[in-house]
Scaffold this motif. Structure first.
Motif, PDB file in Angstrom:
ATOM      1  N   TYR A  21       0.829  -1.201   0.000  1.00 18.19           N
ATOM      2  CA  TYR A  21       0.000   0.000   0.000  1.00 18.19           C
ATOM      3  C   TYR A  21       0.870   1.260   0.000  1.00 18.19           C
ATOM      4  CZ  TYR A  21      -3.639  -3.368   1.080  1.00 18.19           C
ATOM      5  OH  TYR A  21      -4.477  -4.444   1.043  1.00 18.19           O
ATOM      6  N   LEU A 108      -3.516  -1.356  -7.819  1.00 17.12           N
ATOM      7  CA  LEU A 108      -4.172  -2.204  -6.820  1.00 17.12           C
ATOM      8  C   LEU A 108      -4.583  -3.562  -7.375  1.00 17.12           C
ATOM      9  CD1 LEU A 108      -6.346   0.478  -5.020  1.00 17.12           C
ATOM     10  CD2 LEU A 108      -4.528  -0.899  -3.971  1.00 17.12           C
ATOM     11  N   ASP A 132      -7.326  -6.736  -4.350  1.00 16.77           N
ATOM     12  CA  ASP A 132      -5.864  -6.732  -4.477  1.00 16.77           C
ATOM     13  C   ASP A 132      -5.292  -8.106  -4.136  1.00 16.77           C
ATOM     14  OD1 ASP A 132      -5.385  -6.942  -1.670  1.00 16.77           O
ATOM     15  OD2 ASP A 132      -5.196  -4.778  -1.432  1.00 16.77           O
TER      16      ASP A 132
END
Length: 151
Positions: A21, A108, A132
């Motif tokens: 992330y 993602l 994801d």
């Protein structure tokens, strides 16, 4: 309510997920990654194995005005709570542009599963959804000119 913060539970993959992330959204972890071994001693905390002590106890990554937070669930600390990955968490991001929607969707969904490629909808100039590679469901929404008029 000033902000909505998102908390994700994982089973031993929090560090990998949050590094992913961080690569997608940028920024730095607030206070670094805190492991269970870093928690202050407490009589309420059961003994942990060496592997459990090295799991992520807490991590925070700023996303604009919100914060994405996460932890590795240790059943003995959570009264036997088990993580069920997948449809238990759905994160919706309102983006600033069509281009940002498409870029974030691409990043993602890499290694994951595109559910709805970015497209125009009746509520948004561009909307897409994906899962994801860690099993987290994302919706990316650029309302643009389709935003409801303010009253």
């Amino acid at each position: 309510m000033k902000t909505v913060n998102i908390y994700l539970n994982f089973e031993g993959t929090t560090e990998a997920a949050f590094n992913f992330y961080k690569s997608v959204f940028g920024g730095e972890f607030m206070g670094g990654i805190m492991r269970y071994k870093d928690f202050p001693p407490s009589e309420d905390m059961p003994p942990l194995s060496e592997a459990e002590k090295n799991l992520v106890g807490h991590v925070s990554l700023p996303l604009g005005k919100q914060i994405l937070m996460g932890t590795d669930i240790v059943e003995s600390l959570c009264n036997g709570h088990k993580t069920v990955m997948g449809n238990n968490v759905l994160l919706t991001l309102e983006t600033d542009s069509i281009e940002e929607t498409e870029t974030l969707f691409g990043k993602l969904s890499e290694g994951g599963q595109p559910l709805m490629p970015p497209a125009e909808t009746f509520w948004a100039e561009k909307f897409g959804s994906c899962t994801d590679k860690f099993g987290v469901h994302w919706q990316l929404n650029y309302t643009g000119s389709k935003a409801p008029e303010q009253m």
